[in-house]
Design a protein around this motif. Structure first.
Motif, PDB file in Angstrom:
ATOM      1  N   UNK A  73      47.409  48.315  48.785  1.00  0.00           N
ATOM      2  CA  UNK A  73      48.220  48.985  48.646  1.00  0.00           C
ATOM      3  C   UNK A  73      47.540  50.885  48.587  1.00  0.00           C
ATOM      4  N   UNK A  74      46.150  50.635  48.062  1.00  0.00           N
ATOM      5  CA  UNK A  74      45.222  51.168  47.998  1.00  0.00           C
ATOM      6  C   UNK A  74      45.248  51.979  49.365  1.00  0.00           C
ATOM      7  N   UNK A  75      44.766  51.210  50.427  1.00  0.00           N
ATOM      8  CA  UNK A  75      44.502  50.899  51.601  1.00  0.00           C
ATOM      9  C   UNK A  75      45.244  51.558  52.418  1.00  0.00           C
ATOM     10  N   UNK A  76      46.733  50.953  52.613  1.00  0.00           N
ATOM     11  CA  UNK A  76      48.186  51.663  52.573  1.00  0.00           C
ATOM     12  C   UNK A  76      48.029  53.447  52.669  1.00  0.00           C
ATOM     13  N   UNK A  77      47.568  53.647  51.099  1.00  0.00           N
ATOM     14  CA  UNK A  77      48.241  54.930  50.720  1.00  0.00           C
ATOM     15  C   UNK A  77      46.993  56.020  51.128  1.00  0.00           C
ATOM     16  N   UNK A  78      46.359  55.687  52.031  1.00  0.00           N
ATOM     17  CA  UNK A  78      44.930  56.405  52.526  1.00  0.00           C
ATOM     18  C   UNK A  78      45.743  56.054  53.205  1.00  0.00           C
ATOM     19  N   UNK A  79      46.153  55.893  54.378  1.00  0.00           N
ATOM     20  CA  UNK A  79      46.181  55.662  55.668  1.00  0.00           C
ATOM     21  C   UNK A  79      44.648  54.787  56.677  1.00  0.00           C
ATOM     22  N   UNK A  80      44.421  54.029  55.130  1.00  0.00           N
ATOM     23  CA  UNK A  80      42.828  53.543  55.979  1.00  0.00           C
ATOM     24  C   UNK A  80      43.192  51.635  56.274  1.00  0.00           C
ATOM     25  N   UNK A  81      42.191  50.921  57.505  1.00  0.00           N
ATOM     26  CA  UNK A  81      41.729  49.351  57.141  1.00  0.00           C
ATOM     27  C   UNK A  81      40.852  49.400  56.044  1.00  0.00           C
ATOM     28  N   UNK A  90      40.117  39.451  50.398  1.00  0.00           N
ATOM     29  CA  UNK A  90      41.526  39.692  51.586  1.00  0.00           C
ATOM     30  C   UNK A  90      42.522  38.483  51.746  1.00  0.00           C
ATOM     31  N   UNK A  91      40.883  37.855  53.012  1.00  0.00           N
ATOM     32  CA  UNK A  91      41.753  37.109  53.727  1.00  0.00           C
ATOM     33  C   UNK A  91      42.699  35.658  52.772  1.00  0.00           C
ATOM     34  N   UNK A  92      41.216  35.330  51.625  1.00  0.00           N
ATOM     35  CA  UNK A  92      41.536  34.316  50.719  1.00  0.00           C
ATOM     36  C   UNK A  92      42.681  34.732  49.939  1.00  0.00           C
ATOM     37  N   UNK A  93      43.069  35.792  49.994  1.00  0.00           N
ATOM     38  CA  UNK A  93      44.223  36.432  48.734  1.00  0.00           C
ATOM     39  C   UNK A  93      45.557  36.127  49.296  1.00  0.00           C
ATOM     40  N   UNK A  94      46.390  36.023  48.707  1.00  0.00           N
ATOM     41  CA  UNK A  94      48.247  35.743  49.560  1.00  0.00           C
ATOM     42  C   UNK A  94      48.420  36.954  50.383  1.00  0.00           C
ATOM     43  N   UNK A  95      49.057  36.667  51.743  1.00  0.00           N
ATOM     44  CA  UNK A  95      49.597  38.184  52.346  1.00  0.00           C
ATOM     45  C   UNK A  95      50.414  38.344  51.413  1.00  0.00           C
ATOM     46  N   UNK A  96      50.872  40.368  51.553  1.00  0.00           N
ATOM     47  CA  UNK A  96      51.644  40.338  50.754  1.00  0.00           C
ATOM     48  C   UNK A  96      52.864  40.178  50.889  1.00  0.00           C
ATOM     49  N   UNK A  97      54.317  40.654  50.351  1.00  0.00           N
ATOM     50  CA  UNK A  97      55.236  39.996  50.180  1.00  0.00           C
ATOM     51  C   UNK A  97      55.446  41.489  50.516  1.00  0.00           C
ATOM     52  N   UNK A  98      57.000  40.897  51.045  1.00  0.00           N
ATOM     53  CA  UNK A  98      58.234  42.094  51.957  1.00  0.00           C
ATOM     54  C   UNK A  98      59.687  42.181  51.007  1.00  0.00           C
TER      55      UNK A  98
END
Length: 98
Positions: A73-81, A90-98
């Motif tokens: 979320x922090x990366x989305x808010x800052x418009x960065x990868x 991040x790959x080891x954690x679940x993908x975000x739910x939509x």
């Protein structure tokens, strides 16, 4: 209090549980947000998971997925990868739910 487990000997997929010396106890980090700040700043090498401790209730739990959600979320808010050094975590954690 939060402890970030870092795997210093191998990648997370090769050796998911690092030796105790690979645990880093952050100084006075009392929120997931402060752990996320440090992760984004690159203060951890090859993070594997984050454990949160509640001393008052004498409990602990794995908060890695919450940390991963906050990182995304922090990366989305800052418009960065997300930084490359956090990709495996991040790959080891679940993908975000939509």
């Amino acid at each position: 209090m939060f402890i970030v487990q870092c795997n210093v000997a191998a990648t997370a997929s090769e050796r998911p549980i690092a030796p105790p010396s690979a645990w880093r106890i952050p100084p006075v980090e009392d929120s997931i947000e402060s752990v996320v700040d440090d992760l984004l700043e690159g203060q951890y090498n090859n993070p594997v998971r984050v454990i949160g401790f509640d001393a008052a209730q004498r409990t602990s739990r794995d908060v890695s997925e919450e940390v991963a959600r906050e990182l995304r979320q922090r990366c989305i808010d800052r418009r960065r990868e997300p930084p490359d050094f956090l990709q495996e975590f991040l790959l080891g954690m679940r993908a975000p739910r939509h």
